[in-house]
Enzyme design. Sequence first.
Site, short mmCIF file in Angstrom:
data_model
loop_
_atom_site.label_atom_id
_atom_site.label_comp_id
_atom_site.label_asym_id
_atom_site.label_seq_id
_atom_site.Cartn_x
_atom_site.Cartn_y
_atom_site.Cartn_z
N THR A 154 5.62 -9.33 9.44
CA THR A 154 4.34 -9.27 8.75
C THR A 154 4.17 -7.91 8.06
O THR A 154 3.65 -7.81 6.96
CB THR A 154 3.19 -9.49 9.75
OG1 THR A 154 3.33 -10.79 10.34
CG2 THR A 154 1.83 -9.39 9.08
N GLU A 201 0.82 -1.21 0.00
CA GLU A 201 0.00 0.00 0.00
C GLU A 201 0.86 1.26 0.00
O GLU A 201 1.96 1.28 0.55
CB GLU A 201 -0.90 0.03 1.25
CG GLU A 201 -1.83 -1.17 1.34
CD GLU A 201 -2.45 -1.31 2.71
OE1 GLU A 201 -3.56 -1.89 2.79
OE2 GLU A 201 -1.85 -0.85 3.71
N ASP A 236 -7.47 -4.62 8.86
CA ASP A 236 -6.94 -3.46 8.15
C ASP A 236 -6.94 -3.64 6.64
O ASP A 236 -6.24 -2.92 5.93
CB ASP A 236 -5.54 -3.11 8.63
CG ASP A 236 -4.55 -4.26 8.45
OD1 ASP A 236 -4.95 -5.29 7.87
OD2 ASP A 236 -3.40 -4.13 8.87
#
Length: 352
Positions: free
Chosen positions: A92, A64, A235
């Site tokens: 992660t 992102e 998320d």
Amino acid sequence: MTQPSRLAIVPFISVDRMMKLVLAIGIERFLTELAGYIEEDFRRWELFDKTPRIASHSHDGVIELMPTSDGRLYGFKYVNGHPKNMREGRQTVTAFGVLADVGSGYPMLLSEMTILTALRTAATSALAAKYLAPKGSRAMAIIGNGAQSEFQAIAFKALIGIDRLRLYDIDRSASEKCARNLFGKGFDITICTTGQDAVEGVDIITTVTADKQCATILTDNMVGSGVHINAVGGDCLGKTELHRDILLRSDIFVEFPPQTRIEGEIQQLDADHTVTELWQVMTGQAQGRKTPEQITLFDSVGFATEDFSALRYVRDQLKATGLYEELDLLADPDEPRDLFGMLLRAALQPAA
């Protein structure tokens, strides 16, 4: 080799320098001051460019970009989320970010943001709890005891006085790791065997799990009246932690609704379900906690202004600490129109 000009240099915060910066300031002070910057920018909410994060999804995770600007400074963060990474010995979530001057377009700071994201996420959670949690909250359950859990605990201690923790993770070794890391930091810690056990008698429930799936970490029967829920793990599209019935019983507070409706717990609800924006609570345009019996839910997905605040805070620490490196990042020819000539002249210089 000719030394680069000052215009070519951008301050760079490596992982090593970020760790030294946090430790030099002190973790609790860092989180408290960072929360202050985040709150300041939430109070300026209407000045910011706002857009849901730009996401590239794959089977394994998501990459992102999170941009924003207040008209004077521009910031963005690159961040990934790949739950399978842990099985391969990787993080992660990893990230880096840039802060730039809108007037010139020149970068002013390049920083690691893996550690900084963990700090800003925890600071934002605790900041929201200042407005939403029951007054006098002391006990918190943390369900999911991975990389974010200790940051959450310390932020809640620093900002609202949490000193009793009940930890649960499907992997008990994660809870044991969390308890070890928090030993001697002012907490009474209990490692629990079930999520139901963890939420017994607490004021705040923090869920911060990592699996990219529609999970049910909290079921409706686990949530009593008067609790504040800090839902951090959800998320992205298809990743949730709470049973839908909990959402229907809660007053829900979010960062930026167009993003949270895609990525947060409220992706389970109708697109017009009522939510309250956190900035409105901070500016007095909306109420936070109204009654002792109210269930409040902060549906946290992380928003670009929080990263902007974190980069702004770090930049403000550099002069006093000197904990940065100088990165030769920008081309700066003697004549701005002669970039090719700069390349030719480099060929004439002796090798270093």
